[in-house]
Design a protein around this motif. Structure first.
Motif, PDB file in Angstrom:
ATOM      1  N   GLN A  18     -19.144   3.240  29.529  1.00 17.06           N
ATOM      2  CA  GLN A  18     -19.177   4.706  29.530  1.00 17.06           C
ATOM      3  C   GLN A  18     -17.964   5.270  28.789  1.00 17.06           C
ATOM      4  O   GLN A  18     -18.091   6.209  28.001  1.00 17.06           O
ATOM      5  CB  GLN A  18     -19.206   5.231  30.963  1.00 17.06           C
ATOM      6  N   ASN A  19     -16.790   4.690  29.060  1.00 12.58           N
ATOM      7  CA  ASN A  19     -15.573   5.151  28.386  1.00 12.58           C
ATOM      8  C   ASN A  19     -15.667   4.963  26.877  1.00 12.58           C
ATOM      9  O   ASN A  19     -15.221   5.823  26.100  1.00 12.58           O
ATOM     10  CB  ASN A  19     -14.353   4.408  28.919  1.00 12.58           C
ATOM     11  N   LYS A  20     -16.248   3.841  26.474  1.00 11.32           N
ATOM     12  CA  LYS A  20     -16.389   3.574  25.037  1.00 11.32           C
ATOM     13  C   LYS A  20     -17.278   4.626  24.378  1.00 11.32           C
ATOM     14  O   LYS A  20     -17.027   5.039  23.242  1.00 11.32           O
ATOM     15  CB  LYS A  20     -16.965   2.179  24.824  1.00 11.32           C
ATOM     16  N   ILE A  21     -18.292   5.062  25.089  1.00 13.65           N
ATOM     17  CA  ILE A  21     -19.213   6.067  24.538  1.00 13.65           C
ATOM     18  C   ILE A  21     -18.516   7.416  24.378  1.00 13.65           C
ATOM     19  O   ILE A  21     -18.630   8.076  23.349  1.00 13.65           O
ATOM     20  CB  ILE A  21     -20.452   6.229  25.435  1.00 13.65           C
ATOM     21  N   LYS A  54     -14.833   8.545  21.925  1.00 16.55           N
ATOM     22  CA  LYS A  54     -14.880   8.993  20.525  1.00 16.55           C
ATOM     23  C   LYS A  54     -15.298  10.457  20.393  1.00 16.55           C
ATOM     24  O   LYS A  54     -15.285  11.020  19.292  1.00 16.55           O
ATOM     25  CB  LYS A  54     -15.854   8.111  19.734  1.00 16.55           C
ATOM     26  N   VAL A  55     -15.664  11.076  21.530  1.00 15.12           N
ATOM     27  CA  VAL A  55     -16.146  12.462  21.491  1.00 15.12           C
ATOM     28  C   VAL A  55     -14.951  13.419  21.477  1.00 15.12           C
ATOM     29  O   VAL A  55     -14.101  13.382  22.364  1.00 15.12           O
ATOM     30  CB  VAL A  55     -17.057  12.773  22.697  1.00 15.12           C
ATOM     31  N   THR A  56     -14.894  14.265  20.484  1.00 13.23           N
ATOM     32  CA  THR A  56     -13.870  15.312  20.412  1.00 13.23           C
ATOM     33  C   THR A  56     -14.571  16.657  20.258  1.00 13.23           C
ATOM     34  O   THR A  56     -15.779  16.716  19.984  1.00 13.23           O
ATOM     35  CB  THR A  56     -12.919  15.088  19.230  1.00 13.23           C
ATOM     36  N   ARG A  78     -17.011  18.202  28.366  1.00  9.41           N
ATOM     37  CA  ARG A  78     -17.836  17.453  29.311  1.00  9.41           C
ATOM     38  C   ARG A  78     -19.313  17.580  28.944  1.00  9.41           C
ATOM     39  O   ARG A  78     -20.071  16.601  28.996  1.00  9.41           O
ATOM     40  CB  ARG A  78     -17.595  17.971  30.732  1.00  9.41           C
ATOM     41  N   ASP A  79     -19.722  18.791  28.549  1.00  9.26           N
ATOM     42  CA  ASP A  79     -21.114  19.009  28.148  1.00  9.26           C
ATOM     43  C   ASP A  79     -21.458  18.174  26.909  1.00  9.26           C
ATOM     44  O   ASP A  79     -22.533  17.559  26.838  1.00  9.26           O
ATOM     45  CB  ASP A  79     -21.323  20.498  27.849  1.00  9.26           C
ATOM     46  N   LYS A  80     -20.541  18.119  25.962  1.00  4.96           N
ATOM     47  CA  LYS A  80     -20.773  17.339  24.747  1.00  4.96           C
ATOM     48  C   LYS A  80     -20.827  15.846  25.060  1.00  4.96           C
ATOM     49  O   LYS A  80     -21.637  15.104  24.482  1.00  4.96           O
ATOM     50  CB  LYS A  80     -19.672  17.631  23.733  1.00  4.96           C
ATOM     51  N   GLN A  81     -19.964  15.394  25.993  1.00  2.00           N
ATOM     52  CA  GLN A  81     -19.971  13.985  26.393  1.00  2.00           C
ATOM     53  C   GLN A  81     -21.289  13.615  27.065  1.00  2.00           C
ATOM     54  O   GLN A  81     -21.846  12.542  26.814  1.00  2.00           O
ATOM     55  CB  GLN A  81     -18.796  13.707  27.332  1.00  2.00           C
ATOM     56  N   ILE A  82     -21.784  14.504  27.920  1.00  2.00           N
ATOM     57  CA  ILE A  82     -23.062  14.253  28.600  1.00  2.00           C
ATOM     58  C   ILE A  82     -24.187  14.124  27.582  1.00  2.00           C
ATOM     59  O   ILE A  82     -25.057  13.244  27.683  1.00  2.00           O
ATOM     60  CB  ILE A  82     -23.368  15.386  29.607  1.00  2.00           C
ATOM     61  N   LYS A  83     -24.180  14.992  26.577  1.00  2.00           N
ATOM     62  CA  LYS A  83     -25.206  14.921  25.537  1.00  2.00           C
ATOM     63  C   LYS A  83     -25.081  13.636  24.728  1.00  2.00           C
ATOM     64  O   LYS A  83     -26.089  13.035  24.332  1.00  2.00           O
ATOM     65  CB  LYS A  83     -25.100  16.145  24.628  1.00  2.00           C
ATOM     66  N   GLU A  84     -23.839  13.204  24.491  1.00  2.00           N
ATOM     67  CA  GLU A  84     -23.631  11.961  23.738  1.00  2.00           C
ATOM     68  C   GLU A  84     -24.134  10.759  24.534  1.00  2.00           C
ATOM     69  O   GLU A  84     -24.753   9.848  23.973  1.00  2.00           O
ATOM     70  CB  GLU A  84     -22.138  11.798  23.418  1.00  2.00           C
ATOM     71  N   ILE A  85     -23.888  10.775  25.839  1.00  2.00           N
ATOM     72  CA  ILE A  85     -24.383   9.692  26.695  1.00  2.00           C
ATOM     73  C   ILE A  85     -25.905   9.691  26.722  1.00  2.00           C
ATOM     74  O   ILE A  85     -26.541   8.630  26.665  1.00  2.00           O
ATOM     75  CB  ILE A  85     -23.812   9.834  28.119  1.00  2.00           C
ATOM     76  N   ALA A  86     -26.505  10.878  26.796  1.00  2.00           N
ATOM     77  CA  ALA A  86     -27.970  10.973  26.803  1.00  2.00           C
ATOM     78  C   ALA A  86     -28.548  10.423  25.502  1.00  2.00           C
ATOM     79  O   ALA A  86     -29.566   9.696  25.506  1.00  2.00           O
ATOM     80  CB  ALA A  86     -28.398  12.419  27.002  1.00  2.00           C
ATOM     81  N   LYS A  87     -27.900  10.749  24.391  1.00  2.00           N
ATOM     82  CA  LYS A  87     -28.349  10.244  23.089  1.00  2.00           C
ATOM     83  C   LYS A  87     -28.220   8.725  23.031  1.00  2.00           C
ATOM     84  O   LYS A  87     -29.132   8.023  22.572  1.00  2.00           O
ATOM     85  CB  LYS A  87     -27.521  10.901  21.982  1.00  2.00           C
TER      86      LYS A  87
END
Length: 449
Positions: free
Chosen positions: A143-146, A149-151, A411-420
């Protein structure tokens, strides 16, 4: 009491999921396969029992929801292995020992721990816990690896805030910054030497054949271990204070240390066994006593400091730097960090009740009267408190609350990245779902429709 850094919180592990151990899988209990991992029907049964034990209203939780979470965890762990993320057995064993020690101390014995987790013996329990911890660490690192990289850019934060419907804009609670100055009573050298002399006497008695276990029960002032003869098990990653660890790992089996000092008082240690990187030891803690006169002197000293601040002879921050006995805060002008966020702001509704009672009626810049406080490992001390930059409960404003909004946007962007990521990995991972669960309304496309 574990002799850990006072700013470190070691949580009690209450496991809410079952891990996979191939050697114990019953074929007829398999309800899903995710890559190299399986999910058992009993995993969900066990998780429901655990949630109920924690007081969670399980009537609102469906088996499908818990099943979906199991599938996600297994996908993370499977992909972590594909990405060559390594969690060593030594790392797992070290963390497992810490958690078992915490469980035994909190629940009241290994027998009770085994009963709680419905395990027939300690070996079975350790095998189960090892599997859980290893998978949990793989999941966490994946999860951390995903998300690492999100900024997010200021423009993205602005667009995120603009997109929130007017009736859904968050409301932030009242907050404030808190600073304190601490004055500790001075312990006399005579009192320190009295404690050291007593520990030396106990040490000599043990060398002459007396039981260290009995001496710890009779004399140790550590409530966490005295009834157990001062016993602790630790490795180099166990979060005890540095002075304690340095002495513990300098001793040979059967050796007893000379008295040494930590923030908690004075100790002697007997090392019983060394097993690789792990040490089993017993210790005795004795803390020097503070005299009534020393407490009175501390109060008088802090009253003088307060008067100088009130008379504007010195600022609160300057007084903290020059006079506070709390090394963790004095170089920062006495400002406290919120243990939840590690930032210098406290939301009143989430503040420690004791601290809330001490600051709730203070106005910005006002200095409290001396407060007699007490902390384990520190003893009694006096402090004065001030609050600054108070904000009342309010609907979020972009300029005023930018940092909080940025956190929400990230946090919202991270959630979307995890979903993707999840959507992509589901497509390329072998997944088989039991017919019993194919009617679940999954958030993710586990059925690959």
């Amino acid at each position: 009491m574990k002799f850990i850094n006072k700013k470190f919180f070691l949580p009690f592990l209450l496991v809410t999921t079952l891990s996979f151990a191939q050697s114990r899988v019953k074929v007829d209990g398999v309800i899903a396969v995710v890559g190299d991992y399986v999910v058992l029907d009993s995993d969900i049964d066990y998780e429901l029992i655990q949630l109920k034990a924690q007081g969670v209203d399980i009537k609102t939780i469906t088996r499908c929801e818990l099943f979906g979470k199991q599938l996600e965890d297994k996908l993370y762990a499977h992909q972590a292995i594909q990405d060559s993320i390594v969690v060593s057995d030594a790392e797992v064993n070290g963390y497992m020992s810490e958690q078992i020690d915490a469980m035994v101390e909190q629940i009241g014995g290994m027998d009770k721990v085994l009963k709680f987790y419905n395990k027939k013996n300690e070996e079975d329990f350790r095998s189960y816990l090892f599997d859980f911890i290893k998978m949990n660490k793989l999941t966490s690192q994946m999860q951390n690896k995903i998300v690492d990289k999100v900024t997010i850019t200021p423009e993205e934060v602005r667009n995120f805030f603009k997109a929130i419907p007017a009736d859904e804009i968050p409301v932030f609670g009242a907050e404030m910054e808190v600073a304190q100055i601490v004055v500790k009573p001075i312990i006399t050298e005579e009192e320190k030497q009295r404690v050291v002399a007593k520990l030396n006497e106990i040490r000599q008695d043990v060398l002459n054949g007396s039981s260290f276990f009995s001496k710890a029960v009779l004399f140790s002032e550590d409530p966490g271990s005295s009834s157990n003869g001062g016993f602790y098990k630790m490795n180099r990653k166990t979060p005890f204070v540095k002075e304690f660890k340095d002495v513990a790992f300098s001793l040979a089996e059967g050796e007893i240390s000379e008295p040494f000092e930590t923030d908690f008082g004075y100790h002697i240690i007997l090392v019983e066994k060394i097993k690789g990187q792990e040490v089993e030891l017993r210790h005795i803690l004795m803390a020097p006593k503070v005299s009534p006169q020393a407490i009175k002197d501390a109060k008088e000293k802090i009253e003088v400091i307060r008067t100088k601040i009130i008379n504007k002879e010195i600022s609160f921050a300057e007084a903290a730097k020059s006079s506070s006995d709390e090394k963790e805060t004095r170089n920062n002008g006495g400002v406290l960090l919120n243990p939840r966020t590690m930032e210098p702001r406290f939301e009143l509704t989430k503040m420690d009740p004791t601290l809330y009672a001490q600051v709730s009626d203070l106005k910005d810049g006002e200095v409290s009267y001396p407060i007699l406080d007490e902390e384990r490992g520190v003893g009694k001390f006096y402090k004065i408190i001030t609050v600054n930059n108070r904000t009342e409960e309010h609907t979020a404003e972009f300029s005023k609350d930018y940092l909080k909004i940025k956190e929400l946007a990230l946090r919202d962007k991270q959630i979307k990245e995890i979903a993707k990521w999840t959507e992509e990995k589901i497509k390329e991972t072998y997944i088989k779902i039991s017919d019993d669960y194919k009617d679940c309304d999954f958030t993710n496309n586990w059925l690959k429709k």
